[in-house]
Design an enzyme around this catalytic site. Structure first.
Site, PDB file in Angstrom:
ATOM      1  N   LYS A 164       0.821  -1.214   0.000  1.00 41.60           N
ATOM      2  CA  LYS A 164       0.000   0.000   0.000  1.00 41.60           C
ATOM      3  C   LYS A 164       0.856   1.265   0.000  1.00 41.60           C
ATOM      4  CE  LYS A 164      -4.313  -1.941   1.510  1.00 41.60           C
ATOM      5  NZ  LYS A 164      -3.941  -3.347   1.681  1.00 41.60           N
TER       6      LYS A 164
HETATM    7  C1  LIG Z   1      -4.609  -4.453   1.028  1.00 43.10           C
HETATM    8  C2  LIG Z   1      -3.823  -5.689   0.875  1.00 43.10           C
HETATM    9  C3  LIG Z   1      -4.172  -6.689  -0.072  1.00 43.10           C
HETATM   10  C4  LIG Z   1      -5.415  -6.591  -0.938  1.00 43.10           C
HETATM   11  O1  LIG Z   1      -5.322  -5.601  -1.922  1.00 43.10           O
HETATM   12  P1  LIG Z   1      -6.662  -5.072  -2.655  1.00 43.10           P
HETATM   13  O2  LIG Z   1      -6.219  -3.899  -3.463  1.00 43.10           O
HETATM   14  O3  LIG Z   1      -7.587  -4.664  -1.532  1.00 43.10           O
HETATM   15  O4  LIG Z   1      -7.216  -6.176  -3.463  1.00 43.10           O
HETATM   16  C5  LIG Z   1      -3.341  -7.792  -0.191  1.00 43.10           C
HETATM   17  N1  LIG Z   1      -2.253  -7.949   0.583  1.00 43.10           N
HETATM   18  C6  LIG Z   1      -1.888  -7.019   1.501  1.00 43.10           C
HETATM   19  C7  LIG Z   1      -0.679  -7.270   2.336  1.00 43.10           C
HETATM   20  C8  LIG Z   1      -2.647  -5.867   1.690  1.00 43.10           C
HETATM   21  O5  LIG Z   1      -2.293  -4.948   2.610  1.00 43.10           O
END
Ligand SMILES: *Cc1c(COP(=O)(O)O)cnc(C)c1O
Length: 460
Positions: A110
């Site tokens: 993120k």
């Molecule tokens: C948020 C997240 C996901 C999922 O991503 P999306 O964009 O919500 O599909 C997968 N793995 C981790 C470690 C995350 O923080």
């Protein structure tokens, strides 16, 4: 670049309007009015990550930002990553790669988008001499990434709610050891859903919302999806520019949709494998045509414990040939009945590009163990879901890139169960464990939260 709402009712906007509003007035998500094509600079074999990011995303911000401001912003963001390649590719198996997206400040993918989002807000708000209050709820990774992205910014105060006692120690400390006065962390006595309900109730208080200029940074913000398109292009170019499949551990569908957007821009990406944990609504949809909600069950990959994938509406908009009123009808029916009514031909169209695979907790741990035994590498449980899905569904003749979305040290309990020992704690996370924590512990009460905001948050 102009943007339109997936539900077709809201007036079009430019990039800065899309950035600051997040959601369109008709409840839809912002999508670019037309897809730009990847140009030579975007496909340049030798480009570094920040240069690639600028070349890929430049058309999206045109008309909203100065190109040089955007270039400098991206250079600053990715200079702050711990790995000089930002998002290195490592080989896992014959024709199978991992792309490590966890070298940012909070050790999860993120950061790649959130770091840019924080600075983007700051840039646009400074130009307008405005301030805002960002309100959010988190089950872990989003909150940490948001705190890290806006700490110390003059233009933003951030209020982040998390469920007390229900997130990991690492995730909590990433939010509570920050000293900057513009960060307000609230440990709510309740569940993640209680946190989300309080945030919704805050936004529903029009007077407070306008006085404190509430804004959101959740994954429906187009700017996040836009910045995430970059690593798909970067991976494919480095693998020689031929067709590449991607396997993506998914929750809100923002990450994998960014890959789909890169494909719309001309990337040769014929297949996306969507990995789910036991909260398998996406896998059920792509494999059996059934998109129906079930209760959320906790898993080893908590950032994917989701039953309504908010960015799926972008794909729906594509599948329905950008017919806004049809999207609105489908979404209303989904909300009402808990099941998305989509006809066979459109589901088949989705199947040409996507496949889905669900991996339960036991198989998640088994994949961590298997990858470790075969390569010596330790993957986190979210990444393990994507790798297991890739092993199940990939075409061995085509290169496949599995996205590594979190550092294993963020989820030491799962790793220990899988391989018998905890992953070493990186220095930055070890240092956090020594620092004092600061969070406002609060009963689940809207009145208390409103008083907290009035007394503690700087008024714009
Ligand atoms: C948020 C997240 C996901 C999922 O991503 P999306 O964009 O919500 O599909 C997968 N793995 C981790 C470690 C995350 O923080």
């Amino acid at each position: 670049m102009r943007y339109l709402s997936t539900r077709g009712e809201a007036a079009e906007r430019d990039f800065s309007g899309v950035l600051l509003t997040g959601l369109a007035e008709d409840g839809g998500l912002w999508q670019p009015a037309a897809w730009p094509r990847l140009d030579e600079a975007a496909r340049a074999p030798g480009a570094g990550y920040a240069a690639r990011a600028f070349a890929v995303t430049r058309p999206f911000v045109a008309g909203g930002l100065e190109a040089e401001d955007w270039r400098a912003l991206l250079a600053g963001v990715y200079a702050g990553f711990r790995h000089p390649a930002t998002a290195p590719l490592v080989q896992l198996d014959t024709n199978l790669w991992l792309m490590e997206l966890f070298h940012g400040p909070t050790f999860a993918f993120k950061d790649l988008a959130m770091q840019a989002l924080g600075r983007l807000f700051d840039l646009v708000l400074k130009a307008r001499s405005e301030r805002i209050t960002i309100i959010g709820a988190t089950s872990g990774d989003t909150g940490a990434a948001a705190v890290e992205a806006v700490r110390g910014l003059e233009t933003i105060d951030l209020v982040m709610l998390y469920p007390h006692g229900r997130i990991s120690d690492v995730q909590r400390r990433q939010m509570t050891t920050v000293e900057e006065p513009n960060i307000h962390t609230v440990a709510l006595e309740g569940t993640f859903d209680d946190c989300q309900d309080l945030v919704k109730a805050l936004f529903a208080d029009t007077r407070l919302r306008e006085e404190w200029r509430f804004a959101a940074v959740n994954s429906i913000n187009w700017a996040r999806v836009m910045v995430q398109t970059v690593y798909y292009v970067h991976a494919a170019v480095q693998l020689g520019g031929g067709p590449v499949a991607f396997s993506v551990p998914s929750g809100n569908f923002g990450n994998v949709y960014a890959g789909c957007a890169a494909r719309e821009m001309g990337l040769d990406a014929p297949r996306f494998i969507v990995g789910s944990n036991s909260n398998d609504i996406l896998a059920r949809f792509f494999e059996a045509g059934d998109m129906s909600t079930r209760p959320v069950t906790p898993s080893w990959s908590p950032s994917m414990d989701i039953q309504v994938s908010s960015n799926f509406e972008r794909l729906l908009h594509d599948l329905l040939e950008r017919d806004g009123p049809a999207v609105a009808r489908h979404m209303a029916a989904f909300r009402q009945s808990g099941r998305l009514p989509l006809d066979e031909a459109r589901w088949q169209a989705a199947r040409r590009l996507f496949r889905g695979h669900a991996v339960d907790d036991e198989d998640t741990l088994a994949e961590i163990a298997r990858t470790h035994a075969a390569t010596g590498m330790t993957v986190d449980p979210h990444t393990a879901v994507g790798v297991a899905a890739a092993r199940a569904l990939r075409d061995p003749a085509m290169p496949t890139v599995a996205l590594a979305t979190a550092h294993p040290a963020k989820f030491p309990d799962a790793v220990e169960r899988a391989i018998g020992r905890r992953p070493p704690l990186p220095d930055a996370l070890a240092a956090q464990a020594e620092r004092p924590e600061r969070a406002a512990r609060m009963a689940n009460d809207l009145g208390l939260l409103k008083t907290f905001i009035r007394e503690r948050v700087r008024r714009p």
